[in-house]
Scaffold this active site. Structure first.
Site, PDB file in Angstrom:
ATOM      1  N   LYS A  56       2.354  -3.397   7.358  1.00 38.75           N
ATOM      2  CA  LYS A  56       2.598  -3.654   5.938  1.00 38.75           C
ATOM      3  C   LYS A  56       4.072  -3.436   5.606  1.00 38.75           C
ATOM      4  O   LYS A  56       4.673  -4.178   4.835  1.00 38.75           O
ATOM      5  CB  LYS A  56       1.734  -2.753   5.056  1.00 38.75           C
ATOM      6  CG  LYS A  56       0.240  -2.967   5.157  1.00 38.75           C
ATOM      7  CD  LYS A  56      -0.199  -4.375   4.762  1.00 38.75           C
ATOM      8  CE  LYS A  56      -0.549  -4.499   3.312  1.00 38.75           C
ATOM      9  NZ  LYS A  56      -1.235  -5.785   2.993  1.00 38.75           N
ATOM     10  N   ARG A  77      -9.060  15.388   8.865  1.00 39.61           N
ATOM     11  CA  ARG A  77      -8.953  14.098   9.573  1.00 39.61           C
ATOM     12  C   ARG A  77      -7.507  13.920  10.007  1.00 39.61           C
ATOM     13  O   ARG A  77      -6.587  14.064   9.171  1.00 39.61           O
ATOM     14  CB  ARG A  77      -9.374  12.982   8.616  1.00 39.61           C
ATOM     15  CG  ARG A  77      -9.319  11.584   9.155  1.00 39.61           C
ATOM     16  CD  ARG A  77      -9.903  10.573   8.175  1.00 39.61           C
ATOM     17  NE  ARG A  77      -9.135  10.526   6.927  1.00 39.61           N
ATOM     18  CZ  ARG A  77      -9.387   9.664   5.938  1.00 39.61           C
ATOM     19  NH1 ARG A  77     -10.406   8.817   6.005  1.00 39.61           N
ATOM     20  NH2 ARG A  77      -8.638   9.657   4.845  1.00 39.61           N
ATOM     21  N   PRO A  78      -7.260  13.579  11.292  1.00 44.26           N
ATOM     22  CA  PRO A  78      -5.869  13.387  11.738  1.00 44.26           C
ATOM     23  C   PRO A  78      -5.153  12.342  10.877  1.00 44.26           C
ATOM     24  O   PRO A  78      -5.728  11.313  10.524  1.00 44.26           O
ATOM     25  CB  PRO A  78      -6.022  12.871  13.180  1.00 44.26           C
ATOM     26  CG  PRO A  78      -7.381  13.326  13.613  1.00 44.26           C
ATOM     27  CD  PRO A  78      -8.235  13.349  12.378  1.00 44.26           C
ATOM     28  N   TYR A  99      -1.403   0.068  10.889  1.00 47.32           N
ATOM     29  CA  TYR A  99      -1.667  -0.619   9.614  1.00 47.32           C
ATOM     30  C   TYR A  99      -0.451  -0.485   8.695  1.00 47.32           C
ATOM     31  O   TYR A  99       0.094  -1.488   8.211  1.00 47.32           O
ATOM     32  CB  TYR A  99      -2.918  -0.042   8.940  1.00 47.32           C
ATOM     33  CG  TYR A  99      -3.007  -0.348   7.465  1.00 47.32           C
ATOM     34  CD1 TYR A  99      -3.014   0.661   6.525  1.00 47.32           C
ATOM     35  CD2 TYR A  99      -3.068  -1.661   7.017  1.00 47.32           C
ATOM     36  CE1 TYR A  99      -3.076   0.374   5.179  1.00 47.32           C
ATOM     37  CE2 TYR A  99      -3.138  -1.962   5.665  1.00 47.32           C
ATOM     38  CZ  TYR A  99      -3.130  -0.927   4.753  1.00 47.32           C
ATOM     39  OH  TYR A  99      -3.190  -1.202   3.409  1.00 47.32           O
ATOM     40  N   SER A 156       0.814  -1.218   0.000  1.00 44.93           N
ATOM     41  CA  SER A 156       0.000   0.000   0.000  1.00 44.93           C
ATOM     42  C   SER A 156       0.844   1.262   0.000  1.00 44.93           C
ATOM     43  O   SER A 156       1.929   1.293   0.584  1.00 44.93           O
ATOM     44  CB  SER A 156      -0.893   0.001   1.242  1.00 44.93           C
ATOM     45  OG  SER A 156      -1.513   1.266   1.416  1.00 44.93           O
TER      46      SER A 156
HETATM   47  C1  WQD Z   1      -9.307  10.068   0.371  1.00 37.49           C
HETATM   48  C2  WQD Z   1      -9.535  11.565   0.511  1.00 37.49           C
HETATM   49  C3  WQD Z   1      -9.774  12.293   2.776  1.00 37.49           C
HETATM   50  C4  WQD Z   1     -13.519  10.123   3.485  1.00 37.49           C
HETATM   51  C5  WQD Z   1      -6.785   5.204   2.728  1.00 37.49           C
HETATM   52  C6  WQD Z   1      -5.818   4.454   3.558  1.00 37.49           C
HETATM   53  C7  WQD Z   1      -4.800   3.801   2.670  1.00 37.49           C
HETATM   54  C8  WQD Z   1      -5.460   2.986   1.574  1.00 37.49           C
HETATM   55  C9  WQD Z   1      -6.511   3.789   0.833  1.00 37.49           C
HETATM   56  C10 WQD Z   1      -5.312   0.637   2.145  1.00 37.49           C
HETATM   57  C11 WQD Z   1      -8.754  12.185   1.648  1.00 37.49           C
HETATM   58  C12 WQD Z   1     -11.069  12.513   2.022  1.00 37.49           C
HETATM   59  C13 WQD Z   1     -12.373  10.635   2.917  1.00 37.49           C
HETATM   60  C14 WQD Z   1     -14.595  11.006   3.834  1.00 37.49           C
HETATM   61  C15 WQD Z   1     -13.296  12.844   3.013  1.00 37.49           C
HETATM   62  N1  WQD Z   1      -6.023   1.804   2.108  1.00 37.49           N
HETATM   63  N2  WQD Z   1     -12.273  11.973   2.679  1.00 37.49           N
HETATM   64  N3  WQD Z   1     -14.433  12.335   3.579  1.00 37.49           N
HETATM   65  O1  WQD Z   1      -6.894   8.277   3.263  1.00 37.49           O
HETATM   66  O2  WQD Z   1      -6.022   8.407   0.866  1.00 37.49           O
HETATM   67  O3  WQD Z   1      -6.125   6.219   2.020  1.00 37.49           O
HETATM   68  O4  WQD Z   1      -7.404   4.321   1.821  1.00 37.49           O
HETATM   69  O5  WQD Z   1      -4.206   0.453   1.749  1.00 37.49           O
HETATM   70  O6  WQD Z   1      -4.030   2.962   3.485  1.00 37.49           O
HETATM   71  O7  WQD Z   1      -5.168   5.393   4.386  1.00 37.49           O
HETATM   72  O8  WQD Z   1      -8.224   7.313   1.319  1.00 37.49           O
HETATM   73  O9  WQD Z   1     -10.588   7.392   0.777  1.00 37.49           O
HETATM   74  O10 WQD Z   1      -9.918   7.535   3.202  1.00 37.49           O
HETATM   75  O11 WQD Z   1      -9.496   9.483   1.670  1.00 37.49           O
HETATM   76  O12 WQD Z   1     -13.181  14.065   2.805  1.00 37.49           O
HETATM   77  O13 WQD Z   1     -15.664  10.592   4.361  1.00 37.49           O
HETATM   78  O14 WQD Z   1     -10.918  11.806   0.814  1.00 37.49           O
HETATM   79  O15 WQD Z   1      -9.489  13.387   3.644  1.00 37.49           O
HETATM   80  O16 WQD Z   1      -8.339  13.493   1.245  1.00 37.49           O
HETATM   81  P1  WQD Z   1      -6.775   7.672   1.906  1.00 37.49           P
HETATM   82  P2  WQD Z   1      -9.634   7.872   1.784  1.00 37.49           P
END
Ligand code: WQD
Length: 344
Positions: free
Chosen positions: A159, A299-300, A155, A131
C-alpha cells in the site's frame, strides 16, 4: 452528476460507498472479481437506492479487461469516466506475510495497470483506498498524515508503494487529481441491516469476530493481550463507522471533481480510541447479552494504541465522523442478526 468507476465496489467499504454515491445522483460502473465478495451486496445497494449499477466481472491485472472497460466494447460501457474510486485490493495482514507476491501483484501492479488505463483514456481523478497500516508502530498518537510511513508487513509495504506511485504520478503532470484516503478501523454496517461486513472464513479483525460470537457462529472472543499500556490493558483502536467512511469518500470525490490539480493525503478516522473490552461491552449492549471471551497472548505485529488525528480531513473536506461506538455496535448487530451467514 459524474460517471464513476468503482473497482472492488462489491466489498464492504465499496458497497457502502456505492450507496452514498448513488444517492448523490452519480452513475456507477463497478468492476469486481468477486474473489471473496458476493454479488448480493450490490443487489441490495440497488434495492436501497432504487438506482441501477453497471456491474463488470473482472480484475485489474487483466489488461484486456481494463482496455475494454475504458474503451467501451462488450461491457457496453463506452465513453470515459469522470473519476475512479479504487477499492480493489487485498488487505489481510497475516495472508500478506504468507503470500507477498500475490499482495504486490494485486495491490501495486493492479494499481499501476489501472492508472495506465486511466491515463490512456484521459481520466485523471482517483480516490485511493489506503490504510493506517502504513504507520506501522506509530511514534505518536493521535497520528497526523505527516507521521513516519513505516509499514511492518507486506500488505502495508504494498500500500505504501502504491501511495508512492500516486505521488510520483501527481508530480509528473498537473492534470492529476488524487486523494489517498488512509482508513483507520472501518466497522459497523448500514442501519437498514441489508448490507454489512461479510469476511470469508474466520475473521481476522475484532469487529466481525465479536459480531459472529454474538450471533453464535464463534464460541468466544480471544482477546490478544490485556497487558498493554492502555485504559484497561487491551488494545486501543480508532473505529470508524463504514457510513462515515463512505461519506468521507464522497466528500473527497467532490473536491477532486471541482477540478484543481492536487494530491490529497487524508486520515479517515474518528480521532477517538476505544479498547477491545469497550467494543465488547458496546456489542453486549447492542445484542442484549453477555459475550464470552478469553485473554490470550498478544498478536505479533500489534500496536498498543492506533488513533487518527482527523483534523486535516475536517479542514480540507469539511468532513468528520458523526456516528459513535454505540451506533457502530447497534448497526453492526442489526446486520449480523439479520444475516447470520452474511450474504451466503
Ligand atoms: C483491533 C484490536 C487486536 C481480533 C487491521 C489491519 C489494518 C486494517 C484494519 C486494512 C487489536 C484486537 C483483534 C481478535 C483481538 N485493515 N483483536 N481479538 O489490527 O487494528 O488493523 O485491520 O487496512 O491494516 O492491520 O484491527 O480488528 O485486527 O484488531 O483482541 O480476534 O482488536 O489485538 O488491538 P487492526 P483488528
Amino acid at each position: 452528476m459524474a460517471r464513476l468507476l468503482l473497482t472492488g465496489g462489491a466489498g464492504f467499504i465499496g458497497s457502502h460507498t456505492a450507496l452514498v454515491l448513488l444517492q448523490a445522483g452519480h452513475h456507477l460502473v463497478v468492476l469486481d472479481d468477486f474473489r471473496n465478495r458476493n454479488p448480493v451486496a450490490l443487489k441490495r445497494v440497488k434495492q436501497l437506492s432504487g438506482k441501477q449499477i453497471t456491474l463488470v466481472a473482472g480484475n485489474l491485472n487483466d489488461p484486456a479487461c481494463l482496455e475494454r472497460l475504458f474503451r467501451g466494447g462488450p461491457y457496453g460501457i463506452g465513453g470515459s469516466f469522470d473519476a475512479v474510486i479504487h477499492f480493489a485490493g487485498l488487505k489481510a495482514v497475516g495472508e500478506s506475510v504468507k503470500h507477498p507476491l500475490l499482495y504486490w501483484q494485486v495491490n501495486l501492479e493492479g494499481t499501476r495497470l489501472l492508472l495506465a488505463a486511466m491515463a490512456a483514456a484521459g481520466c485523471f481523478s482517483l480516490v485511493f483506498s489506503s490504510s493506517a497500516t502504513l504507520y506501522g508502530m506509530p511514534n505518536q498518537v493521535p497520528i497526523p498524515e505527516s507521521a513516519q510511513i513505516q509499514p511492518i508487513n507486506p500488505y502495508g509495504h504494498s500500500k505504501a508503494a502504491a501511495e508512492q506511485l500516486l505521488a510520483d504520478l501527481a508530480g509528473s503532470s498537473s492534470c492529476w487529481r488524487i486523494a489517498r484516503l488512509r482508513y483507520f478501523n472501518p466497522v459497523g454496517a448500514h442501519p437498514s441491516g441489508l448490507i454489512g461486513e461479510d469476511p470469508a472464513g474466520i475473521p481476522n479483525n475484532l469487529f466481525p469476530f465479536v459480531s459472529q460470537v454474538a450471533v453464535g457462529k464463534r464460541p468466544e472472543l480471544l482477546i490478544f493481550g490485556d497487558d498493554w499500556p492502555t485504559i484497561d490493558g487491551t488494545g486501543v483502536r480508532d473505529y470508524i463507522h463504514v457510513m462515515d467512511l463512505a461519506e468521507g469518500h464522497a466528500a473527497a470525490l467532490e473536491v477532486l471533481l471541482a477540478g484543481a490539480p492536487q494530491l490529497l493525503t487524508l486520515n479517515l478516522g474518528s480521532g477517538e480510541g476505544h479498547s477491545v473490552l469497550q467494543v465488547l461491552r458496546g456489542f453486549e449492549q447492542a445484542c442484549g447479552r453477555e459475550l464470552p471471551y478469553r485473554i490470550v497472548d498478544r498478536r505479533p505485529g500489534d500496536a498498543a494504541i492506533t488513533v487518527a488525528d482527523p483534523s486535516l480531513a475536517k479542514a480540507l473536506l469539511g468532513w468528520r465522523t458523526k456516528r459513535n461506538l454505540a451506533q457502530i455496535c447497534t448497526d453492526g448487530w442489526a446486520w449480523q442478526a439479520a444475516n447470520p451467514n452474511g450474504y451466503r
